[in-house]
Design a protein around this motif. Sequence first.
Motif, short mmCIF file in Angstrom:
data_model
loop_
_atom_site.label_atom_id
_atom_site.label_comp_id
_atom_site.label_asym_id
_atom_site.label_seq_id
_atom_site.Cartn_x
_atom_site.Cartn_y
_atom_site.Cartn_z
N GLU A 90 132.56 60.57 40.74
CA GLU A 90 132.04 59.41 41.46
C GLU A 90 132.56 59.27 42.89
O GLU A 90 131.94 58.61 43.70
CB GLU A 90 132.38 58.11 40.69
CG GLU A 90 131.70 58.01 39.32
CD GLU A 90 130.19 57.86 39.42
OE1 GLU A 90 129.72 56.77 39.75
OE2 GLU A 90 129.48 58.86 39.21
N ALA A 91 133.72 59.83 43.18
CA ALA A 91 134.34 59.59 44.50
C ALA A 91 135.02 60.84 45.02
O ALA A 91 135.40 61.72 44.25
CB ALA A 91 135.35 58.45 44.38
N LEU A 191 127.59 52.36 45.39
CA LEU A 191 126.48 53.30 45.48
C LEU A 191 126.87 54.40 46.45
O LEU A 191 127.37 54.12 47.53
CB LEU A 191 125.24 52.55 46.01
CG LEU A 191 123.94 53.31 46.13
CD1 LEU A 191 123.39 53.63 44.74
CD2 LEU A 191 122.92 52.47 46.90
N SER A 192 126.65 55.64 46.06
CA SER A 192 126.93 56.75 46.98
C SER A 192 125.74 56.95 47.91
O SER A 192 124.60 56.84 47.48
CB SER A 192 127.16 58.04 46.20
OG SER A 192 128.36 57.96 45.49
N THR A 193 126.04 57.28 49.17
CA THR A 193 124.95 57.61 50.09
C THR A 193 124.34 58.94 49.64
O THR A 193 124.96 59.68 48.89
CB THR A 193 125.47 57.74 51.55
OG1 THR A 193 126.59 58.65 51.54
CG2 THR A 193 125.92 56.40 52.10
N ARG A 194 123.13 59.23 50.12
CA ARG A 194 122.40 60.43 49.67
C ARG A 194 123.20 61.72 49.81
O ARG A 194 123.12 62.61 48.99
CB ARG A 194 121.08 60.57 50.43
CG ARG A 194 119.99 59.73 49.80
CD ARG A 194 118.63 60.08 50.37
NE ARG A 194 117.60 59.18 49.87
CZ ARG A 194 117.07 59.27 48.66
NH1 ARG A 194 117.47 60.18 47.81
NH2 ARG A 194 116.14 58.41 48.28
N TYR A 201 130.03 49.59 48.86
CA TYR A 201 130.48 48.66 47.81
C TYR A 201 129.78 47.31 47.98
O TYR A 201 129.45 46.93 49.08
CB TYR A 201 131.99 48.45 47.89
CG TYR A 201 132.76 49.71 47.61
CD1 TYR A 201 133.11 50.08 46.31
CD2 TYR A 201 133.13 50.56 48.65
CE1 TYR A 201 133.80 51.26 46.06
CE2 TYR A 201 133.83 51.74 48.41
CZ TYR A 201 134.15 52.08 47.11
OH TYR A 201 134.84 53.25 46.86
N SER A 202 129.59 46.61 46.85
CA SER A 202 128.91 45.32 46.92
C SER A 202 129.43 44.39 45.82
O SER A 202 129.83 44.83 44.76
CB SER A 202 127.41 45.53 46.76
OG SER A 202 126.76 44.30 46.67
N LYS A 203 129.40 43.08 46.13
CA LYS A 203 129.80 42.08 45.13
C LYS A 203 128.64 41.74 44.22
O LYS A 203 128.84 41.28 43.09
CB LYS A 203 130.29 40.80 45.83
CG LYS A 203 131.54 41.03 46.68
CD LYS A 203 131.87 39.79 47.50
CE LYS A 203 132.96 40.13 48.51
NZ LYS A 203 133.29 39.00 49.37
N THR A 204 127.41 41.93 44.74
CA THR A 204 126.23 41.60 43.95
C THR A 204 125.26 42.76 43.94
O THR A 204 125.33 43.64 44.80
CB THR A 204 125.47 40.37 44.57
OG1 THR A 204 125.04 40.77 45.88
CG2 THR A 204 126.37 39.15 44.65
#
Length: 205
Positions: A90-91, A191-194, A201-204
């Motif tokens: 994932e990272a 979400l990873s970029t293409r 990163y997002s809270k929602t």
Amino acid sequence: AETTDITVVIPEGSNVWGIDKHLTEAKLITEGDFARLSWRQEGYFFPDTYRFRPDAAVEDIARIISENFKKKTGDPDSKIIILASLLEKEAKTTEDMRLVAGVIEKRMERVMLLQIDATVSYGACLRESLANAFKINCNVAQIGVRREIDKDSEFNTYIHSGLPPRPISNPGLRAIEAATNPQPSDYLFYLSTRDGEQIIYSKTL
């Protein structure tokens, strides 16, 4: 003195099929030999540079790589290894690994599905390999995740909550360290970029 040893590099995050491919390319084994023998020990083979005798038996190769894992990691808790195996997929950076580990932990605390594509691909590869008796190495990158999301597998984190039952790759020390020290944040999504180079990163949702 001249050595006839064969050098094999096993990168971080390789799964048993990846290790098998490297050993096959080095002409140490026949394709499928390592994966067939070792799939139940996924996660416990240390990514490193190895030197093997040209006539080394596959059992000895597997033993050497797994003994190195115990030596280098001190045998951490299985949950840490499972989480670290996800982080490898994932990272890329240490910072992202720690942040993603924090997001995964937070989602589990809230009993949210992890919804990690890499676990779905792994489950599909395992199903294929068990069906063909590990004769052909499966490439998780070539699995169409969209088609697999609805199929029930113990590795499908879109259907089953929590971590998968076993690791999906063989993590290196950086991922194990990140799994041991997750970075707390307000994020619940990433979400990873293409190009896979960056994580948003997002809270929602």
